[in-house]
Design an enzyme around this catalytic site. Structure first.
Site, PDB file in Angstrom:
ATOM      1  N   ASP A 115      -6.020  -3.748   9.097  1.00 52.85           N
ATOM      2  CA  ASP A 115      -5.246  -4.927   8.693  1.00 52.85           C
ATOM      3  C   ASP A 115      -6.050  -6.216   8.874  1.00 52.85           C
ATOM      4  O   ASP A 115      -7.213  -6.187   9.298  1.00 52.85           O
ATOM      5  CB  ASP A 115      -3.927  -4.947   9.498  1.00 52.85           C
ATOM      6  CG  ASP A 115      -2.736  -5.366   8.667  1.00 52.85           C
ATOM      7  OD1 ASP A 115      -2.923  -6.033   7.637  1.00 52.85           O
ATOM      8  OD2 ASP A 115      -1.593  -5.052   9.073  1.00 52.85           O
ATOM      9  N   ASP A 157       3.242  -7.626   1.594  1.00 53.80           N
ATOM     10  CA  ASP A 157       4.001  -6.436   2.012  1.00 53.80           C
ATOM     11  C   ASP A 157       5.160  -6.123   1.065  1.00 53.80           C
ATOM     12  O   ASP A 157       5.909  -7.009   0.657  1.00 53.80           O
ATOM     13  CB  ASP A 157       4.580  -6.645   3.416  1.00 53.80           C
ATOM     14  CG  ASP A 157       3.500  -6.611   4.477  1.00 53.80           C
ATOM     15  OD1 ASP A 157       2.308  -6.630   4.124  1.00 53.80           O
ATOM     16  OD2 ASP A 157       3.865  -6.576   5.665  1.00 53.80           O
TER      17      ASP A 157
HETATM   18  C1  GLA Z   1       0.955  -6.152   7.944  1.00 55.02           C
HETATM   19  C2  GLA Z   1       0.708  -5.019   6.927  1.00 55.02           C
HETATM   20  C3  GLA Z   1       1.870  -4.053   6.953  1.00 55.02           C
HETATM   21  C4  GLA Z   1       2.024  -3.479   8.351  1.00 55.02           C
HETATM   22  C5  GLA Z   1       2.192  -4.612   9.366  1.00 55.02           C
HETATM   23  C6  GLA Z   1       2.132  -4.107  10.788  1.00 55.02           C
HETATM   24  O1  GLA Z   1       2.054  -6.927   7.579  1.00 55.02           O
HETATM   25  O2  GLA Z   1       0.542  -5.554   5.648  1.00 55.02           O
HETATM   26  O3  GLA Z   1       1.673  -3.006   6.016  1.00 55.02           O
HETATM   27  O4  GLA Z   1       0.878  -2.722   8.655  1.00 55.02           O
HETATM   28  O5  GLA Z   1       1.172  -5.598   9.223  1.00 55.02           O
HETATM   29  O6  GLA Z   1       2.245  -5.122  11.734  1.00 55.02           O
END
Ligand code: GLA
Length: 451
Positions: free
Chosen positions: A183, A237
């Site tokens: 990430d 997301d």
């Molecule tokens: C980010 C990623 C998500 C998830 C969260 C976890 O938002 O894009 O897919 O992995 O972090 O904290």
């Protein structure tokens, strides 16, 4: 006379990446020819045989889009060893593993701290023994994945991997990790930039000698990503609603009428951007946009599936799943596999839709019609003059949608049509096919073969 394929219509699969590299003056896209498709051979020139490395120095894994399950969409910080074991059990007992779902991926919050030796320590209450858990998953014939972050802490506030890339990669390898999602939160003040941080982990993973799928989660497309990883998030997301699914479709589909590249990213990216590269003019990314970067071993990732999480109707979930398959997206389920409805299981395991996603040619589909509310998405499949077509109704009422053979790059003539959700041959049609009364927010998914 039967319809035959005209290859020129599928230019994004057959060398647009090279054109984009030329347009960019080589900056950022210089690697593009490495991952351009050789036309119609069903493979990539850059990919060596099983167990070898890709032309990018990465292990030859993810030659089709990865399939599996990830803990985040359903469980967030509540995921635990026992849940993951039950999910692994369910993958097998429901038939999902037989349908192709392989990777069991634990997302954020499994970490707690670092030991004095710098080695990451998993949360002692929820993940007392990560190696034992990986062994359990492997014993089921499945593969095991974890999550970390290129910054000093993850998005969920757990320790990130910055400055610990080698020790973390070695730890993952020793545990038996097969897949790493990486990430983009909380970059270190001393970071030289996202690209350098991602390259550091990518190289550390390669150096372990274990074939580990490297999945970048940086939320926008950066032109250096295909040289560094097997897949990369192109979107923010996903959320369990129709608006989110349509937004991700447009961004990952590279619909440049709705979303553009940005030269002042990522600050300006929240609204409209797909591509983050301050050095490239927008003209370097003509339609069809990001699809040129997809192919065996390297995939655009519009985020994990929400199928079965309750926020959409089954019609919408069928559309979500169909469109991810048309886009050659990773199929990473994000629901509770221990308690899903028969309808959810049927969607997630439809063999004919999965076969589209997993087609060996690996070409990411694109919109081929002019419509922006009744849309036609298509991708060529391996085989002679064969296409998958998704007819998408974004309006509030049922509507007829017509796909013409010409829009697919087929010569006039007849072609056979199969409905992949009904799993039924519909017959042979001349010049075009009309799906009648496609439901609001629905997709009719077809396979079309020139006779
Ligand atoms: C980010 C990623 C998500 C998830 C969260 C976890 O938002 O894009 O897919 O992995 O972090 O904290």
């Amino acid at each position: 006379m039967g319809a035959m394929r005209i290859h020129a219509a599928w230019r994004w699969a057959l060398g647009v990446a090279t054109a984009a590299a030329a347009a960019s003056g080589g900056t950022g896209c210089a690697k593009a020819p490495e991952y351009a498709h050789p036309g119609g051979t069903g493979g990539s020139a850059s990919v060596a045989g099983a167990g070898g490395t890709s032309g990018r120095g990465l292990p030859s894994v993810a030659l089709t889009p990865p399939m599996g399950w990830n803990s985040w969409n359903k469980f967030q910080g509540g995921v635990s060893d026992s849940i993951v074991r039950q999910i692994a059990d369910a993958l097998v007992t429901t038939g999902m593993s037989a349908a192709g779902y392989t990777y069991v991926i634990i997302d954020d919050t499994w970490q707690s701290s670092r030991g004095p030796d710098g080695v990451i320590v998993s949360d002692p209450a929820r993940f007392p023994d990560m190696k034992a858990l990986a062994d359990y998953v492997h014993a089921k014939g499945l593969k095991f994945g974890l999550y970390s972050d290129r910054g000093i802490s993850t998005c969920g506030g757990r320790p990130g991997s910055f400055g610990h890339e080698v020790v973390d990669a070695n730890t993952y390898s020793a545990w038996g990790v097969d897949y790493l999602k990486y990430d983009n939160c909380n970059p270190a003040p001393t970071s030289a930039g996202a690209e350098q941080d991602y390259r550091a982990m990518g190289q550390a993973l390669v150096a372990t000698g274990r074939p580990i799928v490297f999945s970048i989660s940086a939320w926008w497309f950066f032109p250096w990503e295909p040289a560094v990883a097997h897949l990369w998030r192109t979107t923010t997301d996903i959320e369990d609603n129709w608006t989110s699914v349509m937004s991700l479709l447009d961004r990952n589909g590279g619909d440049t009428t709705r979303y553009q590249s940005c030269t002042t990213c990522p600050a300006a990216s929240a609204g409209k951007c797909v591509v983050c590269d301050a050095t490239l003019p927008e003209a370097a990314y003509p339609a069809p946009g990001l699809a040129v970067y997809a192919g065996p071993g390297h995939w655009n990732d519009p985020d994990m599936l929400e199928v079965g999480n309750g926020g959409m109707s089954d019609v919408e979930y069928r559309a979500h799943f169909s469109l991810w398959a048309i886009m050659a997206a990773p199929l990473i389920a994000g629901n509770d596999l221990r308690s899903m409805t028969p309808a959810t299981l049927e969607i997630l395991t439809n063999p004919e839709i999965i076969a589209v996603d997993q087609d060996a040619l690996g070409v990411q589909g694109q919109p081929v019609g002019p419509g922006t509310s009744l849309e036609i998405w298509a991708r060529p499949l391996s085989g002679n003059a064969t296409y998958a077509v998704a007819l998408l109704n974004r309006t509030a009422a049922p509507a007829d949608i017509t796909v013409t053979w010409a829009s697919l790059g087929l010569t006039a003539g007849s072609a056979r049509v199969r409905d992949l959700w009904a799993r039924q041959d519909l017959g042979s049609f001349a010049g075009q096919f009309t799906a009648t009364q496609v439901p609001s927010h629905g997709v009719t998914m077809l396979k079309i073969e020139g006779d």
